[in-house]
Scaffold this motif. Structure first.
Motif, PDB file in Angstrom:
ATOM      1  N   VAL A 181      29.731 -26.369  75.874  1.00 51.27           N
ATOM      2  CA  VAL A 181      29.877 -24.932  76.093  1.00 51.27           C
ATOM      3  C   VAL A 181      30.498 -24.714  77.472  1.00 51.27           C
ATOM      4  N   SER A 182      31.617 -24.021  77.516  1.00 55.44           N
ATOM      5  CA  SER A 182      32.288 -23.725  78.779  1.00 55.44           C
ATOM      6  C   SER A 182      32.381 -22.214  78.960  1.00 55.44           C
ATOM      7  N   VAL A 183      32.343 -21.779  80.217  1.00 58.31           N
ATOM      8  CA  VAL A 183      32.458 -20.364  80.553  1.00 58.31           C
ATOM      9  C   VAL A 183      33.627 -20.185  81.511  1.00 58.31           C
ATOM     10  N   MET A 184      34.429 -19.147  81.280  1.00 59.69           N
ATOM     11  CA  MET A 184      35.491 -18.774  82.206  1.00 59.69           C
ATOM     12  C   MET A 184      35.119 -17.451  82.857  1.00 59.69           C
ATOM     13  N   LEU A 185      34.933 -17.501  84.183  1.00 57.99           N
ATOM     14  CA  LEU A 185      34.566 -16.332  84.969  1.00 57.99           C
ATOM     15  C   LEU A 185      35.787 -15.751  85.663  1.00 57.99           C
ATOM     16  N   ASP A 216      21.662 -21.879  70.698  1.00 59.94           N
ATOM     17  CA  ASP A 216      21.122 -22.304  69.399  1.00 59.94           C
ATOM     18  C   ASP A 216      22.253 -22.659  68.430  1.00 59.94           C
ATOM     19  N   LEU A 217      23.315 -21.877  68.435  1.00 57.80           N
ATOM     20  CA  LEU A 217      24.448 -22.176  67.569  1.00 57.80           C
ATOM     21  C   LEU A 217      25.089 -23.506  67.937  1.00 57.80           C
ATOM     22  N   ASN A 218      25.221 -23.751  69.229  1.00 57.89           N
ATOM     23  CA  ASN A 218      25.808 -25.020  69.656  1.00 57.89           C
ATOM     24  C   ASN A 218      24.947 -26.191  69.207  1.00 57.89           C
ATOM     25  N   ALA A 219      23.634 -26.007  69.246  1.00 57.69           N
ATOM     26  CA  ALA A 219      22.728 -27.072  68.796  1.00 57.69           C
ATOM     27  C   ALA A 219      22.888 -27.333  67.303  1.00 57.69           C
ATOM     28  N   GLN A 220      23.175 -26.290  66.534  1.00 56.28           N
ATOM     29  CA  GLN A 220      23.241 -26.432  65.078  1.00 56.28           C
ATOM     30  C   GLN A 220      24.593 -26.937  64.583  1.00 56.28           C
ATOM     31  N   ILE A 221      25.689 -26.512  65.220  1.00 55.37           N
ATOM     32  CA  ILE A 221      27.004 -26.862  64.670  1.00 55.37           C
ATOM     33  C   ILE A 221      27.839 -27.733  65.602  1.00 55.37           C
ATOM     34  N   ASP A 222      27.398 -27.940  66.853  1.00 57.35           N
ATOM     35  CA  ASP A 222      28.052 -28.864  67.783  1.00 57.35           C
ATOM     36  C   ASP A 222      29.531 -28.527  67.991  1.00 57.35           C
ATOM     37  N   ALA A 223      29.868 -27.245  67.984  1.00 56.96           N
ATOM     38  CA  ALA A 223      31.252 -26.831  68.177  1.00 56.96           C
ATOM     39  C   ALA A 223      31.591 -26.740  69.666  1.00 56.96           C
ATOM     40  N   THR A 224      32.854 -26.938  69.986  1.00 55.80           N
ATOM     41  CA  THR A 224      33.369 -26.663  71.326  1.00 55.80           C
ATOM     42  C   THR A 224      33.371 -25.150  71.516  1.00 55.80           C
ATOM     43  N   MET A 225      32.834 -24.665  72.650  1.00 56.19           N
ATOM     44  CA  MET A 225      32.725 -23.226  72.847  1.00 56.19           C
ATOM     45  C   MET A 225      33.304 -22.822  74.202  1.00 56.19           C
ATOM     46  N   LEU A 226      34.082 -21.743  74.204  1.00 52.46           N
ATOM     47  CA  LEU A 226      34.587 -21.143  75.435  1.00 52.46           C
ATOM     48  C   LEU A 226      34.192 -19.679  75.447  1.00 52.46           C
ATOM     49  N   ILE A 227      33.443 -19.284  76.481  1.00 57.14           N
ATOM     50  CA  ILE A 227      32.956 -17.914  76.618  1.00 57.14           C
ATOM     51  C   ILE A 227      33.630 -17.283  77.818  1.00 57.14           C
ATOM     52  N   VAL A 228      34.347 -16.204  77.586  1.00 55.26           N
ATOM     53  CA  VAL A 228      34.970 -15.441  78.663  1.00 55.26           C
ATOM     54  C   VAL A 228      34.013 -14.320  79.048  1.00 55.26           C
ATOM     55  N   THR A 229      33.633 -14.261  80.322  1.00 54.15           N
ATOM     56  CA  THR A 229      32.635 -13.274  80.732  1.00 54.15           C
ATOM     57  C   THR A 229      32.720 -13.042  82.233  1.00 54.15           C
ATOM     58  N   HIS A 230      32.085 -11.958  82.701  1.00 51.96           N
ATOM     59  CA  HIS A 230      31.797 -11.817  84.125  1.00 51.96           C
ATOM     60  C   HIS A 230      30.303 -11.563  84.318  1.00 51.96           C
ATOM     61  N   ASN A 231      29.520 -11.938  83.294  1.00 58.41           N
ATOM     62  CA  ASN A 231      28.076 -11.769  83.361  1.00 58.41           C
ATOM     63  C   ASN A 231      27.444 -12.964  84.060  1.00 58.41           C
ATOM     64  N   LEU A 232      26.746 -12.706  85.161  1.00 58.79           N
ATOM     65  CA  LEU A 232      26.197 -13.801  85.968  1.00 58.79           C
ATOM     66  C   LEU A 232      25.013 -14.488  85.290  1.00 58.79           C
ATOM     67  N   ASP A 233      24.262 -13.768  84.470  1.00 61.17           N
ATOM     68  CA  ASP A 233      23.139 -14.394  83.778  1.00 61.17           C
ATOM     69  C   ASP A 233      23.631 -15.412  82.752  1.00 61.17           C
ATOM     70  N   ILE A 234      24.671 -15.054  81.994  1.00 54.45           N
ATOM     71  CA  ILE A 234      25.251 -16.009  81.049  1.00 54.45           C
ATOM     72  C   ILE A 234      25.809 -17.208  81.800  1.00 54.45           C
ATOM     73  N   PRO A 289      31.099 -11.536  75.204  1.00 53.00           N
ATOM     74  CA  PRO A 289      30.098 -11.207  74.190  1.00 53.00           C
ATOM     75  C   PRO A 289      29.001 -10.281  74.696  1.00 53.00           C
ATOM     76  N   ASP A 290      28.843 -10.199  76.025  1.00 53.61           N
ATOM     77  CA  ASP A 290      27.801  -9.357  76.613  1.00 53.61           C
ATOM     78  C   ASP A 290      28.251  -7.921  76.842  1.00 53.61           C
ATOM     79  N   SER A 291      29.518  -7.615  76.623  1.00 56.06           N
ATOM     80  CA  SER A 291      30.048  -6.293  76.936  1.00 56.06           C
ATOM     81  C   SER A 291      29.268  -5.202  76.203  1.00 56.06           C
TER      82      SER A 291
END
Length: 328
Positions: free
Chosen positions: A32-36, A185-203, A167-169
């Motif tokens: 899981v990767s995040v782009m801030l 939880d989704l990553n645990a179930q399907i093991d997909a590569t994930m990229l989340i674009v956000t400016h949410n500091l909690d995420i 996704p938090d917007s």
């Protein structure tokens, strides 16, 4: 398992305005990767460039042997089937109930029978916690539920890469917390590569294995989450601390005179050392994330290239893995 996404020298402009240039990074498979980045730094543009919806002027995006920038359109179209895309607002059809919205990609891109479509759709609806709401219209449910429905639709074609655009917007902190857990939880179930674009500091603090940040038309950094969470870069520290003092201004970057004035006021520029909170773990009853072991091996391979403060933070989280023979 998800597949690797390799971005090399990516440059995107609109007319004479450069959004960002020479962006180079690799999204490790299954992680899981995040782009801030501050608003207006081109995070969504980057996401759309990765999937081939926008055409950068230079560079490559390699996905399963296909260049999403320069390959023939038919190859890009086929490679795009490896992706699931969650839009900011869910992008649901207002005249369709949730079931039909989520079933739409299956009916559009496959020849599956309706019985098989129903099985898949109901599995995904259950996965995102929407059982019982499948007959409702988008206008009859909350914003958080619409986002989860959009995520379910992104999952129906069994993607190996999932892209989430803010996704938090529009969500309150409690719903954002639930969404963060859902992504893990989704990553645990399907093991997909994930990229989340956000400016949410909690995420950013609790979800990703890796973090990157865009600012001033450049990729400031990209790497293990500890690299950015302990970064000494002024723009990274300002962003993660949510402070006014630093290179980020209200409309765009500050001028040198303003920065020099801030530097003369230690009280204004001082920031406490960042506190790294533990990464979220899958909910009880779910399997452990397979990405965790792969990430550990990958981080240890790059150990010599990491700054000391990042190493210390990583060591505290690798309690089960010896680091270069040192006790952890």
């Amino acid at each position: 398992m998800g597949i690797e996404v390799v971005v090399e020298g990516l440059t995107k402009s609109f007319g004479t305005q450069t959004v960002w240039h020479d962006v180079t990074l690799t999204l490790p498979p299954g992680e899981v990767s995040v782009m801030l980045g501050p608003s207006g730094t081109g995070k969504t543009v980057f996401l759309k460039s990765v999937i081939g919806l926008l055409k950068p002027e230079r560079g490559r995006v390699l996905v399963g042997g296909v260049d999403m920038v320069n390959s023939p359109e038919r190859d890009i179209y086929e490679a795009r089937k490896l992706f699931g895309l969650m839009f900011q607002d869910g992008a649901l059809f207002g005249s369709m109930n949730l079931f039909d919205n989520i079933a739409f990609p299956l009916r559009e891109h496959t020849r599956k029978k309706e019985s098989e479509i129903r099985r898949i759709v109901m599995e995904r609806i259950d996965m995102v916690g929407l059982l019982g709401s499948e007959g409702k219209l988008p206008g009859e449910i909350s914003g958080g539920m619409r986002k989860r429905a959009g995520l379910a639709r992104a999952l129906v074609l069994d993607p190996q890469i999932i892209l989430c655009d803010e996704p938090d917007s529009g969500l309150d902190p409690v719903r954002t917390s639930y969404l963060s857990q859902l992504l893990i939880d989704l990553n645990a179930q399907i093991d997909a590569t994930m990229l989340i674009v956000t400016h949410n500091l909690d995420i950013a603090a609790t979800v990703p294995d890796n973090m990157g940040m865009l600012f001033r038309r450049e990729l400031v950094a990209f790497g293990p989450r500890e690299l950015l969470l302990t970064s000494r870069e002024p723009v990274v520290r300002q962003f993660l601390a949510g402070r006014r003092a630093g290179p980020i201004g209200m409309s765009e970057e500050k001028d040198e005179a303003t920065l020099a004035r801030e530097r003369r006021d230690p009280a204004d520029t001082a920031t406490a050392p960042p506190r790294i909170v533990p990464q979220l773990e899958p909910s009880e009853g779910l399997p452990p994330r397979r990405a965790v072991q792969r990430r550990r091996a990958r981080v240890l391979e790059m150990w010599d290239q990491l700054p000391p403060h990042a190493r210390e933070a990583i060591k505290s989280g690798l309690t089960a893995v010896p680091v270069r023979g040192e006790p952890v």
